[in-house]
Write a protein that holds these residues in place. Structure first.
Motif, PDB file in Angstrom:
ATOM      1  N   THR A  91       0.841  -1.197   0.000  1.00 44.33           N
ATOM      2  CA  THR A  91       0.000   0.000   0.000  1.00 44.33           C
ATOM      3  C   THR A  91       0.877   1.248   0.000  1.00 44.33           C
ATOM      4  O   THR A  91       2.104   1.178   0.178  1.00 44.33           O
ATOM      5  CB  THR A  91      -0.891   0.030   1.249  1.00 44.33           C
ATOM      6  OG1 THR A  91      -0.046   0.159   2.410  1.00 44.33           O
ATOM      7  CG2 THR A  91      -1.723  -1.236   1.371  1.00 44.33           C
ATOM      8  N   LYS A  92       0.237   2.378  -0.181  1.00 44.67           N
ATOM      9  CA  LYS A  92       0.959   3.655  -0.149  1.00 44.67           C
ATOM     10  C   LYS A  92       1.701   3.813   1.174  1.00 44.67           C
ATOM     11  O   LYS A  92       2.825   4.339   1.219  1.00 44.67           O
ATOM     12  CB  LYS A  92      -0.008   4.819  -0.351  1.00 44.67           C
ATOM     13  CG  LYS A  92       0.653   6.189  -0.365  1.00 44.67           C
ATOM     14  CD  LYS A  92      -0.379   7.281  -0.620  1.00 44.67           C
ATOM     15  CE  LYS A  92       0.290   8.656  -0.672  1.00 44.67           C
ATOM     16  NZ  LYS A  92       0.926   9.029   0.621  1.00 44.67           N
ATOM     17  N   LYS A 107       5.746   1.936  -7.892  1.00 46.34           N
ATOM     18  CA  LYS A 107       4.891   2.027  -6.712  1.00 46.34           C
ATOM     19  C   LYS A 107       3.421   1.954  -7.114  1.00 46.34           C
ATOM     20  O   LYS A 107       2.630   1.218  -6.500  1.00 46.34           O
ATOM     21  CB  LYS A 107       5.190   3.336  -5.975  1.00 46.34           C
ATOM     22  CG  LYS A 107       4.272   3.646  -4.822  1.00 46.34           C
ATOM     23  CD  LYS A 107       4.741   4.872  -4.051  1.00 46.34           C
ATOM     24  CE  LYS A 107       4.664   6.139  -4.871  1.00 46.34           C
ATOM     25  NZ  LYS A 107       5.015   7.338  -4.066  1.00 46.34           N
ATOM     26  N   GLU A 108       3.078   2.688  -8.139  1.00 46.63           N
ATOM     27  CA  GLU A 108       1.677   2.728  -8.583  1.00 46.63           C
ATOM     28  C   GLU A 108       1.220   1.366  -9.099  1.00 46.63           C
ATOM     29  O   GLU A 108       0.102   0.908  -8.803  1.00 46.63           O
ATOM     30  CB  GLU A 108       1.502   3.796  -9.663  1.00 46.63           C
ATOM     31  CG  GLU A 108       1.697   5.222  -9.184  1.00 46.63           C
ATOM     32  CD  GLU A 108       3.166   5.612  -8.997  1.00 46.63           C
ATOM     33  OE1 GLU A 108       3.426   6.628  -8.321  1.00 46.63           O
ATOM     34  OE2 GLU A 108       4.042   4.888  -9.518  1.00 46.63           O
ATOM     35  N   ILE A 164       0.814  -1.091  -6.071  1.00 49.43           N
ATOM     36  CA  ILE A 164      -0.388  -0.797  -5.289  1.00 49.43           C
ATOM     37  C   ILE A 164      -1.630  -1.260  -6.036  1.00 49.43           C
ATOM     38  O   ILE A 164      -2.548  -1.858  -5.460  1.00 49.43           O
ATOM     39  CB  ILE A 164      -0.458   0.703  -4.949  1.00 49.43           C
ATOM     40  CG1 ILE A 164       0.670   1.093  -3.989  1.00 49.43           C
ATOM     41  CG2 ILE A 164      -1.811   1.057  -4.349  1.00 49.43           C
ATOM     42  CD1 ILE A 164       0.812   2.576  -3.774  1.00 49.43           C
ATOM     43  N   GLU A 165      -1.644  -0.991  -7.333  1.00 50.36           N
ATOM     44  CA  GLU A 165      -2.817  -1.360  -8.149  1.00 50.36           C
ATOM     45  C   GLU A 165      -2.987  -2.881  -8.220  1.00 50.36           C
ATOM     46  O   GLU A 165      -4.113  -3.386  -8.203  1.00 50.36           O
ATOM     47  CB  GLU A 165      -2.652  -0.779  -9.555  1.00 50.36           C
ATOM     48  CG  GLU A 165      -3.912  -0.870 -10.426  1.00 50.36           C
ATOM     49  CD  GLU A 165      -4.054  -2.208 -11.132  1.00 50.36           C
ATOM     50  OE1 GLU A 165      -5.203  -2.628 -11.396  1.00 50.36           O
ATOM     51  OE2 GLU A 165      -3.024  -2.844 -11.412  1.00 50.36           O
ATOM     52  N   GLY A 208      -2.235  -5.069  -5.923  1.00 48.10           N
ATOM     53  CA  GLY A 208      -2.743  -5.614  -4.662  1.00 48.10           C
ATOM     54  C   GLY A 208      -2.238  -7.024  -4.417  1.00 48.10           C
ATOM     55  O   GLY A 208      -1.072  -7.335  -4.642  1.00 48.10           O
TER      56      GLY A 208
END
Length: 205
Positions: free
Chosen positions: A7-8, A171-172, A175-176, A178
């Motif tokens: 996660t962020k 990072k993106e 996170i996407e 999951g």
């Protein structure tokens, strides 16, 4: 704990100033996920490699001033440590996740490892996905997108030379993805396992 994805908050750990505050956050948020990845993927890597593979979560215990800029879980066929051996890694910087097969500076028999990789270079590289990338320094976030034969020359002749191969996720992207990141990691390790076999199994095929 089942891995549910990064996660962020996990990536934000590396923006926290100070060794103790960053380590507290890392231990609370990121380390449990690395431990779950270690438990999840050591059986898979044992199956893929034919060796009993043990997970090693980074402790950063030697740090006294500078906070860690990245963290990881490494996998090796040695219960006591991984740095001297060809091994696998899953980890993250503040900018991305990495999944590597790694020969780092402390590895033994690097000259022989380089020669084995050279002997099977065409076959091994031909079977790697185009999206795989390289690193020549595990302490830096930079990657190299294209293989250069000089990487193997350096590995075999320069004491501190390193070679890592695998895939990174921004990072993106991480996170996407999951919890689906686990599927990506499994596929990556399946593609990397021939590199491990090439440098650890006798005789060279």
């Amino acid at each position: 704990m089942t891995f549910t994805g990064f996660t962020k908050e996990d990536f934000d750990v590396f923006s926290i100033e100070g060794l103790e505050p960053r380590m507290e956050a890392l231990i609370a948020t990121v380390r449990p996920k690395l431990e779950s990845l270690g438990a999840q993927f050591s059986p898979l890597l044992t199956s893929l490699t034919g060796d009993e593979i043990f997970p090693h979560v980074a402790k950063h215990a030697r740090r006294t001033v500078h906070p860690p800029k990245d963290t990881w879980v490494a996998f090796a066929a040695d219960k006591r440590g991984y740095k001297k051996h060809p091994h696998f890694q899953i980890g993250l910087w503040g900018t991305h996740v990495f999944v590597w097969f790694a020969i780092i500076n402390e590895a033994v028999h690097k000259k022989e490892i380089a020669e084995r990789l050279k002997a099977q270079q065409t076959q091994l590289l031909g079977n790697l996905p185009a999206k795989f990338v390289w690193s020549m320094d595990h302490t830096q976030p930079a990657i190299v997108e294209t293989f250069d034969p000089q990487m193997l020359e350096r590995l075999g002749t320069i004491k501190k030379a390193e070679l890592l191969c695998g895939q990174t996720f921004s990072k993106e992207q991480a996170i996407e993805r999951g919890d689906r990141l686990s599927e990506d990691i499994e596929a990556i390790f399946s593609k990397l396992s021939p590199l491990y076999e090439a440098v650890t199994k006798w005789p060279v095929k």
